[in-house]
Design an enzyme around this catalytic site. Sequence first.
Site, short mmCIF file in Angstrom:
data_model
loop_
_atom_site.label_atom_id
_atom_site.label_comp_id
_atom_site.label_asym_id
_atom_site.label_seq_id
_atom_site.Cartn_x
_atom_site.Cartn_y
_atom_site.Cartn_z
N ARG A 1 -8.60 -0.19 4.46
CA ARG A 1 -7.72 0.84 3.90
C ARG A 1 -6.35 0.27 3.54
NH1 ARG A 1 -6.12 4.54 7.71
NH2 ARG A 1 -4.86 5.33 5.98
N ARG B 1 0.85 14.28 13.05
CA ARG B 1 1.77 13.96 11.95
C ARG B 1 1.94 15.20 11.08
NH1 ARG B 1 -0.50 8.39 9.47
NH2 ARG B 1 1.62 8.19 8.66
N LYS C 1 0.82 -1.21 0.00
CA LYS C 1 0.00 0.00 0.00
C LYS C 1 0.86 1.26 0.00
CE LYS C 1 -1.61 1.69 3.92
NZ LYS C 1 -1.48 3.16 4.10
N ASN C 2 1.81 1.34 0.92
CA ASN C 2 2.58 2.57 1.06
C ASN C 2 3.50 2.83 -0.12
OD1 ASN C 2 1.38 3.20 3.50
ND2 ASN C 2 2.95 2.19 4.73
N ASP D 1 4.45 0.53 12.52
CA ASP D 1 3.25 -0.09 11.95
C ASP D 1 3.06 -1.55 12.38
OD1 ASP D 1 2.42 2.19 10.71
OD2 ASP D 1 2.97 1.59 8.68
N ARG E 1 -4.09 10.71 4.56
CA ARG E 1 -2.99 11.64 4.71
C ARG E 1 -2.01 11.58 3.54
NH1 ARG E 1 2.09 12.12 6.78
NH2 ARG E 1 2.55 14.06 7.91
#
Length: 418
Positions: free
Chosen positions: A397, A121, A22-23, A305, A92
């Site tokens: 998500r 953040r 995902k990231n 995480d 974000r």
Amino acid sequence: MDSIIVEGAKRLEGEVTVSGAKNAVLALMPACILTQGENTFTNVPDLADVRTMSNLLKILGARVEYERGNLSIDCTNLNNWVAPYDLVKTMRASVLVLGPLTSRFGRARVSLPGGCAIGERPIDQHLKGLGMLGANIEIEEGYIETVASKLKGGTIPFDISTVTGTENIILASVLAEGETVLLNAACEPEVVELANVLNKMGANIRGAGTDIITIKGVERLSPIQEHEVMPDRIEAGTLMVASAVTKGDLFIKKCRFENVGAVVGKLMEVGAEISRFDGGIRVKGSDKIRSIDINTLPYPGFPTDMQAQMMTLMTIADGLSLITENIFPQRFMHAGELRRMGADIKLVGNSAVVRGVSNLRAAPIMASDLRASASLVLAGLAAMGKTHISRVYHLDRGYERLDKKLEAAGARIWREKD
């Protein structure tokens, strides 16, 4: 709205496959803003965050198509440099369009991302970097507005290691005039993935994966014909903990050993047996889980995480554990829900003291954020009885059909409409 129901105390066995990261995807998608023509990515997970970024790119004028893990993005006709609040507030990572929009149009208007359930953040390092590249920056009515006739390279010392900040400034500087040097850059594998893809597009980036990254500006980038997105190391780590917490035996396919070293080390400390293969990693849980201490740190340290997932494992370990959260000190909202299941957890500042209990007990619980939701699913796998987890849209998500993957490995897990 869906809830997930888990009937616990079932040992996981068999094979599971890790989805695309995902990231990584959420940084690769804004990179397409810098090209004209069609970019194609494979192994793209079907996630809510990916759909949000797709919708944002469409608002900017891009053509975006997704089908069965294949994502195509064409930004040839991009005609908008405004990222609206309604989309940015939900994710974000949307702020990653700020750098490439400023580079392409000489201006951008992007909503401030707002608060986050895991703590503050800020994006001050993003703005500091853009300012040092020559952008004029103003914040008005909740929007960041940048103007720059031509970005120019420079030396940018980050005050802290920031993944999205590093990515945003890389995206802004690949077409800038001259050379840009990032000091104290983030070293995460997702940053390396972004740099590798940009280099395939024609960029000149060196040092990704270290804390000093050098970018020599080029005149143009070309679209990438095909790139397979790297596996998700956090999903891989979550599945590894799932095997350990159920005393199971899982072969986790498409798990890159070199990206999960800190998690592997901690799981070996608790007593799990880890075997490395060409196609992935096998994790065999121990009948007796040993307690350990954990400190979250920037990569290659133990990832924040994975903190919530490891806390779940420590709730049934033998002894006392100290978990210290150094990245997001407020990231302990899952602790209260785990206590509802019988966990013995005391919060002291940015640390959690966890005393292991013989077993967790099923209870109705509620997810507060992405990784917290994963930790609660893991708790449900370990608990006696039937656990009801609400607000699992957080899970969707960042995890592609995690419940189905666990079910295929022997878990009793299903969804119900609230």
